[in-house]
Motif scaffolding. Structure first.
Motif, PDB file in Angstrom:
ATOM      1  N   LEU A  55      11.004   6.641   6.786  1.00 50.11           N
ATOM      2  CA  LEU A  55      10.575   5.694   7.688  1.00 50.11           C
ATOM      3  C   LEU A  55       9.850   4.562   7.368  1.00 50.11           C
ATOM      4  O   LEU A  55      10.036   3.488   7.287  1.00 50.11           O
ATOM      5  CB  LEU A  55       9.880   6.147   8.901  1.00 50.11           C
ATOM      6  N   LEU A  56       8.673   4.967   6.360  1.00 49.42           N
ATOM      7  CA  LEU A  56       8.119   4.043   5.676  1.00 49.42           C
ATOM      8  C   LEU A  56       8.803   3.366   4.485  1.00 49.42           C
ATOM      9  O   LEU A  56       8.575   2.216   4.430  1.00 49.42           O
ATOM     10  CB  LEU A  56       6.785   4.700   5.130  1.00 49.42           C
ATOM     11  N   TYR A  57       9.657   3.908   3.952  1.00 49.80           N
ATOM     12  CA  TYR A  57      10.463   3.436   2.870  1.00 49.80           C
ATOM     13  C   TYR A  57      11.447   2.369   3.373  1.00 49.80           C
ATOM     14  O   TYR A  57      11.481   1.231   3.029  1.00 49.80           O
ATOM     15  CB  TYR A  57      11.296   4.528   2.239  1.00 49.80           C
ATOM     16  N   GLY A  58      11.775   2.488   4.589  1.00 44.25           N
ATOM     17  CA  GLY A  58      12.659   1.630   5.225  1.00 44.25           C
ATOM     18  C   GLY A  58      11.892   0.423   5.683  1.00 44.25           C
ATOM     19  O   GLY A  58      12.294  -0.779   5.692  1.00 44.25           O
ATOM     20  N   LYS A  59      10.840   0.318   6.234  1.00 41.73           N
ATOM     21  CA  LYS A  59       9.853  -0.504   6.508  1.00 41.73           C
ATOM     22  C   LYS A  59       9.342  -1.231   5.243  1.00 41.73           C
ATOM     23  O   LYS A  59       9.353  -2.498   5.186  1.00 41.73           O
ATOM     24  CB  LYS A  59       8.449  -0.054   7.020  1.00 41.73           C
ATOM     25  N   MET A  73       0.892  -1.291  -0.091  1.00 41.03           N
ATOM     26  CA  MET A  73      -0.221   0.137  -0.043  1.00 41.03           C
ATOM     27  C   MET A  73       0.861   1.279  -0.042  1.00 41.03           C
ATOM     28  O   MET A  73       0.605   2.251  -0.813  1.00 41.03           O
ATOM     29  CB  MET A  73      -0.936   0.003   1.089  1.00 41.03           C
ATOM     30  N   TYR A  74       1.933   1.382   0.754  1.00 43.81           N
ATOM     31  CA  TYR A  74       2.866   2.478   0.670  1.00 43.81           C
ATOM     32  C   TYR A  74       3.407   2.774  -0.554  1.00 43.81           C
ATOM     33  O   TYR A  74       3.239   3.929  -1.052  1.00 43.81           O
ATOM     34  CB  TYR A  74       4.086   2.040   1.613  1.00 43.81           C
ATOM     35  N   LEU A  75       3.584   1.767  -1.383  1.00 43.81           N
ATOM     36  CA  LEU A  75       4.153   2.097  -2.770  1.00 43.81           C
ATOM     37  C   LEU A  75       3.019   2.909  -3.574  1.00 43.81           C
ATOM     38  O   LEU A  75       3.323   3.676  -4.070  1.00 43.81           O
ATOM     39  CB  LEU A  75       4.559   0.532  -3.525  1.00 43.81           C
ATOM     40  N   ASP A  76       1.848   2.369  -3.394  1.00 42.02           N
ATOM     41  CA  ASP A  76       0.571   2.876  -4.341  1.00 42.02           C
ATOM     42  C   ASP A  76       0.591   4.418  -4.012  1.00 42.02           C
ATOM     43  O   ASP A  76       0.283   5.342  -4.731  1.00 42.02           O
ATOM     44  CB  ASP A  76      -0.710   2.144  -4.288  1.00 42.02           C
ATOM     45  N   VAL A  77       0.301   4.595  -2.692  1.00 40.26           N
ATOM     46  CA  VAL A  77      -0.014   5.910  -2.343  1.00 40.26           C
ATOM     47  C   VAL A  77       1.107   6.954  -2.365  1.00 40.26           C
ATOM     48  O   VAL A  77       1.066   8.073  -2.634  1.00 40.26           O
ATOM     49  CB  VAL A  77      -0.528   5.864  -0.748  1.00 40.26           C
TER      50      VAL A  77
END
Length: 118
Positions: A16-20, A1-5
């Motif tokens: 931080l989200l990229y690292g996760k 989901m991180y990728l799409d948004v």
């Protein structure tokens, strides 16, 4: 989901989200094509990671290069090229790689990066 948004600019890039996202990339290195003939060995997580990297012009460091170890052996040369276009050993290059991933971020690779194809 991180990728799409992130790719669709719904949220801003977040380190931080990229690292996760990177830490949760699935290891497909031992994928058994015989056991699972109707599934793909392609590691879509790494394809998506490369879209993020090219969209935000992020550095391809050792943490990113180590993701090659999570790829099925049939994909490693392609990602080795994609992560190191300027210094790649072009004796292994396959012309279809240019068309392999059709995201606008990978399509926009600077033509100077492809000078070694001549």
């Amino acid at each position: 989901m991180y990728l799409d948004v992130t790719l669709y600019d719904i949220i801003d890039f977040d380190e931080l989200l990229y690292g996760k996202y990177i830490s949760q990339i699935v290891d497909m290195s031992n994928f058994d094509e015989v056991k699972f003939p109707f599934h793909t060995f392609q590691n879509l997580d790494v394809y998506n990671l490369m879209s993020i990297i090219f969209k935000f012009d992020l550095k391809i460091d050792d943490q990113i290069r180590n993701q090659i170890n999570k790829l099925h052996p049939k994909e490693r040369d392609y990602f080795d090229w994609l992560m190191n276009i300027d210094n790649y050993n072009y004796s292994k290059f396959q012309a279809y790689w240019i068309l392999k991933s059709q995201t606008k971020y990978l399509k926009n690779l600077d033509s100077k990066n492809l000078k070694n194809l001549n």
